[in-house]
Enzyme design. Sequence first.
Site, PDB file in Angstrom:
ATOM      1  N   ASN A 127      27.172   5.269   0.440  1.00  0.00           N
ATOM      2  CA  ASN A 127      27.777   5.010   1.758  1.00  0.00           C
ATOM      3  C   ASN A 127      27.102   5.925   2.781  1.00  0.00           C
ATOM      4  OD1 ASN A 127      29.436   4.692   3.977  1.00  0.00           O
ATOM      5  ND2 ASN A 127      31.246   5.652   3.034  1.00  0.00           N
TER       6      ASN A 127
ATOM      7  N   GLU B 110      38.226   7.470   6.331  1.00  0.00           N
ATOM      8  CA  GLU B 110      37.803   7.747   7.721  1.00  0.00           C
ATOM      9  C   GLU B 110      38.229   6.614   8.645  1.00  0.00           C
ATOM     10  OE1 GLU B 110      33.720   8.500   6.712  1.00  0.00           O
ATOM     11  OE2 GLU B 110      34.319  10.356   5.723  1.00  0.00           O
TER      12      GLU B 110
HETATM   13  P1  PGA Z   1      31.038  12.425   0.270  1.00  0.00           P
HETATM   14  O1  PGA Z   1      31.685  11.073   0.833  1.00  0.00           O
HETATM   15  O2  PGA Z   1      30.284  12.039  -0.993  1.00  0.00           O
HETATM   16  O3  PGA Z   1      30.131  12.895   1.341  1.00  0.00           O
HETATM   17  O4  PGA Z   1      32.170  13.354  -0.013  1.00  0.00           O
HETATM   18  C1  PGA Z   1      32.200  10.094  -0.024  1.00  0.00           C
HETATM   19  C2  PGA Z   1      32.771   8.962   0.763  1.00  0.00           C
HETATM   20  O5  PGA Z   1      33.448   9.213   1.773  1.00  0.00           O
HETATM   21  O6  PGA Z   1      32.570   7.780   0.426  1.00  0.00           O
END
Ligand code: PGA
Length: 255
Positions: free
Chosen positions: A9, A100
């Site tokens: 992602n 988010e």
């Molecule tokens: P991170 O994000 O690996 O940077 O903790 C994971 C995500 O939000 O999909």
Amino acid sequence: MRKKIVVGNWKMNKTLDEGQLLADEIIKAFSVQTADHVLKIIAPPFILLASVADKLKSLSGFETAAQNCHHISSGAYTGEVSAAMVASTGTNYVIIGHSERRLYFGENNNLLAQKVNTALANKLTPIFCIGENLTERNANQHLEVIMKQLKEALFHLPSADFSKIIIAYEPVWAIGTGVTASIHQAQGMHNYIRSEINKKYGIEISSAVSILYGGSCNAKNAKELFACMDVDGGLIGGASLSAVDFTAVVNSVAE
Ligand code: PGA
């Protein structure tokens, strides 16, 4: 056997040039070692979706995902992108319910249920994110929170549709913080999720659903997380922004 999946992602990172360069580096890395036992899904920002989907077409075992889609099919929604538009790029997956989006864009379970329906109606596979925040974990409410998210956003689906869903458990306190869930916490929650799906949809569907872990998962900790019985891969943020790190995470999935 359940599908092993690693999703990168990219969030709101990479300009057009930077994103195309990263896609090219990923293609280069996977032209020498294919990791055929893992489905690799790249989720770039919308402006990169069509070109990355096009580039990855040549590579077996790779797919693209959108990071979001609108809950209505089409119309006067300035700035939004529909599920049909996502599908028209050759993309087959969409991330829905990322924490988010829930936190900064006010997306609630009711809206997310509509997004899931629209995605499925356009033949996109939802990668549906669930997870508790730190306050909820400290108050020992994490199981309740997860259950509510499953119930309100997914459990309205008939079995045939639910069986298409990929779930990502992402404790909010672990996302981008460098703090990862322990093996015990990850396996405990994944097992809980699978058992609730079993209660609702039965053993055939619950044993086939892929449940990914996300939250500060990287080349250093992926192997032990992915070794947990109910962890079927990962949703990777920060570590998906480098071809070397992403490749290492993919290679952490046991054959
Ligand atoms: P991170 O994000 O690996 O940077 O903790 C994971 C995500 O939000 O999909």
